[in-house]
Design a protein around this motif. Structure first.
Motif, PDB file in Angstrom:
ATOM      1  N   LYS A  16      19.332  40.552 -11.997  1.00 55.81           N
ATOM      2  CA  LYS A  16      20.350  40.562 -13.052  1.00 55.81           C
ATOM      3  C   LYS A  16      20.131  41.789 -13.939  1.00 55.81           C
ATOM      4  N   LEU A  17      20.674  42.909 -13.496  1.00 52.43           N
ATOM      5  CA  LEU A  17      20.441  44.193 -14.154  1.00 52.43           C
ATOM      6  C   LEU A  17      21.717  44.679 -14.828  1.00 52.43           C
ATOM      7  N   SER A  18      21.576  45.138 -16.058  1.00 47.56           N
ATOM      8  CA  SER A  18      22.678  45.755 -16.801  1.00 47.56           C
ATOM      9  C   SER A  18      22.192  47.090 -17.338  1.00 47.56           C
ATOM     10  N   SER A  19      23.122  48.040 -17.484  1.00 48.32           N
ATOM     11  CA  SER A  19      22.705  49.361 -17.962  1.00 48.32           C
ATOM     12  C   SER A  19      23.772  49.978 -18.854  1.00 48.32           C
ATOM     13  N   ASP A  20      23.323  50.876 -19.712  1.00 44.28           N
ATOM     14  CA  ASP A  20      24.195  51.706 -20.537  1.00 44.28           C
ATOM     15  C   ASP A  20      23.641  53.121 -20.431  1.00 44.28           C
ATOM     16  N   ILE A  21      24.434  54.033 -19.875  1.00 40.81           N
ATOM     17  CA  ILE A  21      23.966  55.386 -19.589  1.00 40.81           C
ATOM     18  C   ILE A  21      24.920  56.373 -20.236  1.00 40.81           C
ATOM     19  N   SER A  22      24.377  57.356 -20.925  1.00 44.39           N
ATOM     20  CA  SER A  22      25.236  58.301 -21.632  1.00 44.39           C
ATOM     21  C   SER A  22      24.588  59.672 -21.677  1.00 44.39           C
ATOM     22  N   ASP A  23      25.434  60.692 -21.838  1.00 44.87           N
ATOM     23  CA  ASP A  23      24.933  62.040 -22.074  1.00 44.87           C
ATOM     24  C   ASP A  23      24.361  62.082 -23.479  1.00 44.87           C
ATOM     25  N   LEU A  24      23.144  62.540 -23.610  1.00 46.65           N
ATOM     26  CA  LEU A  24      22.491  62.511 -24.911  1.00 46.65           C
ATOM     27  C   LEU A  24      23.207  63.391 -25.917  1.00 46.65           C
ATOM     28  N   GLU A  25      23.761  64.512 -25.456  1.00 47.67           N
ATOM     29  CA  GLU A  25      24.477  65.397 -26.372  1.00 47.67           C
ATOM     30  C   GLU A  25      25.706  64.719 -26.955  1.00 47.67           C
ATOM     31  N   ALA A  26      26.342  63.855 -26.151  1.00 46.58           N
ATOM     32  CA  ALA A  26      27.558  63.190 -26.608  1.00 46.58           C
ATOM     33  C   ALA A  26      27.263  61.901 -27.344  1.00 46.58           C
ATOM     34  N   GLY A  27      26.058  61.337 -27.161  1.00 46.97           N
ATOM     35  CA  GLY A  27      25.719  60.081 -27.804  1.00 46.97           C
ATOM     36  C   GLY A  27      26.338  58.909 -27.080  1.00 46.97           C
ATOM     37  N   PRO A  28      25.863  57.690 -27.334  1.00 50.50           N
ATOM     38  CA  PRO A  28      26.398  56.524 -26.656  1.00 50.50           C
ATOM     39  C   PRO A  28      27.822  56.240 -27.091  1.00 50.50           C
ATOM     40  N   HIS A  29      28.698  55.975 -26.128  1.00 48.98           N
ATOM     41  CA  HIS A  29      30.080  55.609 -26.404  1.00 48.98           C
ATOM     42  C   HIS A  29      30.797  56.678 -27.226  1.00 48.98           C
ATOM     43  N   GLY A  30      30.441  57.965 -26.982  1.00 47.22           N
ATOM     44  CA  GLY A  30      31.148  59.059 -27.637  1.00 47.22           C
ATOM     45  C   GLY A  30      30.883  59.181 -29.112  1.00 47.22           C
ATOM     46  N   GLN A  31      29.685  58.850 -29.559  1.00 47.60           N
ATOM     47  CA  GLN A  31      29.412  58.848 -30.986  1.00 47.60           C
ATOM     48  C   GLN A  31      28.899  60.174 -31.522  1.00 47.60           C
ATOM     49  N   GLY A  32      28.973  61.225 -30.751  1.00 46.76           N
ATOM     50  CA  GLY A  32      28.563  62.513 -31.292  1.00 46.76           C
ATOM     51  C   GLY A  32      27.204  62.939 -30.802  1.00 46.76           C
ATOM     52  N   GLY A  33      26.890  64.218 -30.993  1.00 52.35           N
ATOM     53  CA  GLY A  33      25.683  64.792 -30.431  1.00 52.35           C
ATOM     54  C   GLY A  33      24.421  64.267 -31.060  1.00 52.35           C
ATOM     55  N   GLY A  34      23.349  64.371 -30.328  1.00 53.23           N
ATOM     56  CA  GLY A  34      22.072  63.885 -30.831  1.00 53.23           C
ATOM     57  C   GLY A  34      20.966  64.854 -30.511  1.00 53.23           C
ATOM     58  N   SER A  35      19.938  64.854 -31.335  1.00 62.70           N
ATOM     59  CA  SER A  35      18.750  65.639 -31.041  1.00 62.70           C
ATOM     60  C   SER A  35      17.582  64.686 -31.014  1.00 62.70           C
ATOM     61  N   HIS A  36      16.746  64.823 -30.029  1.00 60.05           N
ATOM     62  CA  HIS A  36      15.706  63.851 -29.733  1.00 60.05           C
ATOM     63  C   HIS A  36      14.611  63.899 -30.793  1.00 60.05           C
ATOM     64  N   PHE A  77      13.130  54.955 -30.004  1.00 64.02           N
ATOM     65  CA  PHE A  77      13.610  53.708 -29.415  1.00 64.02           C
ATOM     66  C   PHE A  77      15.137  53.686 -29.379  1.00 64.02           C
ATOM     67  N   THR A  78      15.781  53.834 -30.523  1.00 65.17           N
ATOM     68  CA  THR A  78      17.252  53.865 -30.571  1.00 65.17           C
ATOM     69  C   THR A  78      17.798  54.885 -31.560  1.00 65.17           C
ATOM     70  N   HIS A  79      16.953  55.649 -32.227  1.00 66.49           N
ATOM     71  CA  HIS A  79      17.418  56.551 -33.285  1.00 66.49           C
ATOM     72  C   HIS A  79      17.422  58.012 -32.861  1.00 66.49           C
ATOM     73  N   PHE A  80      17.623  58.291 -31.578  1.00 68.56           N
ATOM     74  CA  PHE A  80      17.622  59.681 -31.137  1.00 68.56           C
ATOM     75  C   PHE A  80      19.021  60.204 -30.840  1.00 68.56           C
ATOM     76  N   TYR A  81      20.056  59.491 -31.286  1.00 67.75           N
ATOM     77  CA  TYR A  81      21.434  59.982 -31.258  1.00 67.75           C
ATOM     78  C   TYR A  81      21.824  60.434 -32.666  1.00 67.75           C
ATOM     79  N   SER A  82      22.836  61.301 -32.760  1.00 69.11           N
ATOM     80  CA  SER A  82      23.240  61.760 -34.088  1.00 69.11           C
ATOM     81  C   SER A  82      23.769  60.608 -34.933  1.00 69.11           C
ATOM     82  N   ALA A  83      24.433  59.635 -34.297  1.00 64.97           N
ATOM     83  CA  ALA A  83      25.012  58.524 -35.052  1.00 64.97           C
ATOM     84  C   ALA A  83      23.956  57.606 -35.644  1.00 64.97           C
ATOM     85  N   THR A  84      22.747  57.619 -35.075  1.00 64.71           N
ATOM     86  CA  THR A  84      21.689  56.728 -35.564  1.00 64.71           C
ATOM     87  C   THR A  84      20.464  57.493 -36.051  1.00 64.71           C
TER      88      THR A  84
END
Length: 269
Positions: A143-163, A196-203
């Motif tokens: 029972k596997l689920s995933s969410d995969i995104s380009d880091l520059e674009a952020g998850p669900h199109g939320q903008g660029g991120g820097s690690h 953990f979850t704060h490496f997108y620009s939105a977070t």
């Protein structure tokens, strides 16, 4: 955060700016780690693939049970969140040690066992993450689920991120109030740019604070409530719940909007 147990103060900043002890059932590997099996270069020719052949983002070897994530893009760093659901999840790290699952809550608020893996990979890289103990039906029974995104674009199109880095356009620091009432002390389990979850620009500027359920959540500055979400019962570490939370959004006088999230259902008023 408006839920969780209080802990003694932590005296130093951990690697990655987050506390693994505060995220039971979650394991983080940015490109490589001490627990993931092996990182390697991804070469289509080595796998007999043409440039047009589809490459899966996540795969499970049907014989050995190795879970692998692949970044087949040529120019994008990607983020991978993978959850494996079940009270009997059996996954093992590079040394054969079991990755202990945590607990998530379903839409009825019932606890369910869950293992969540957080990874980032630069272009043309692959990571053998862990070995799964497969059910009789093989990978299809996981029972596997995933969410995969380009880091520059952020998850669900939320903008660029820097690690976990400081951007050149960061605003000057502000002096604001503390967002929790009560006696404290309160443990910061993940800080700015946390891996953990704060490496997108939105977070990237988010702060996670642990506190007992029922702790008052306070606005850090005067403002107007512009949005309230208070219907979510599910919660926890499952990837499907990355953005499933109860929250209050306050627009301050300087027009900045501050989101107070992970509030107990029925109390975001």
């Amino acid at each position: 955060k408006g839920g969780g147990a209080s802990r003694p103060p932590f005296s130093s900043v951990p690697d990655g700016n987050f506390l693994t002890a505060s995220m039971p059932g979650c394991y983080v590997a940015h490109t490589s780690s001490s627990w993931a099996i092996q990182a390697d270069r991804f070469d289509r020719e080595e796998f007999g693939l043409s440039p047009s052949d589809h490459v899966p983002d996540v795969s499970i070897d049907p014989e050995e049970g190795i879970l692998t994530v692949i970044n087949a893009t040529s120019d994008k760093t990607r983020a991978y969140y993978v959850s494996i659901e079940g009270d009997d999840v059996a996954a093992y790290d590079r040394q054969g040690r079991r990755l202990q699952p945590g607990v998530t809550r379903d839409s009825l608020g019932q606890p369910v066992g869950c293992l969540t893996l957080v990874m980032t990979l630069p272009p043309m890289r692959m990571l053998d993450v862990c070995r799964l103990e497969l059910p009789p039906e093989g990978p299809s029974g996981v029972k596997l689920s995933s969410d995969i995104s380009d880091l520059e674009a952020g998850p669900h199109g939320q903008g660029g991120g820097s690690h976990g880095t400081h951007g050149t356009c960061d605003p000057p620091p502000l002096v604001v109030g503390f967002p929790l009432g009560g006696k404290g002390p309160y443990l910061c389990s993940q800080g700015r740019g946390g891996e953990f979850t704060h490496f997108y620009s939105a977070t990237r500027h988010a702060i996670d604070l642990e506190c007992p359920v029922g702790t008052p959540v306070l606005s850090i500055a005067p403002g107007e409530v512009v949005d309230v979400k208070d219907s979510n019962v599910a919660g926890g570490i499952h990837v499907s719940l990355l953005y499933a939370w109860n929250s209050i959004s306050v627009e301050q006088k300087d027009k900045k909007v501050v989101d107070y999230v992970h509030i107990r259902q029925g109390y975001a008023t």
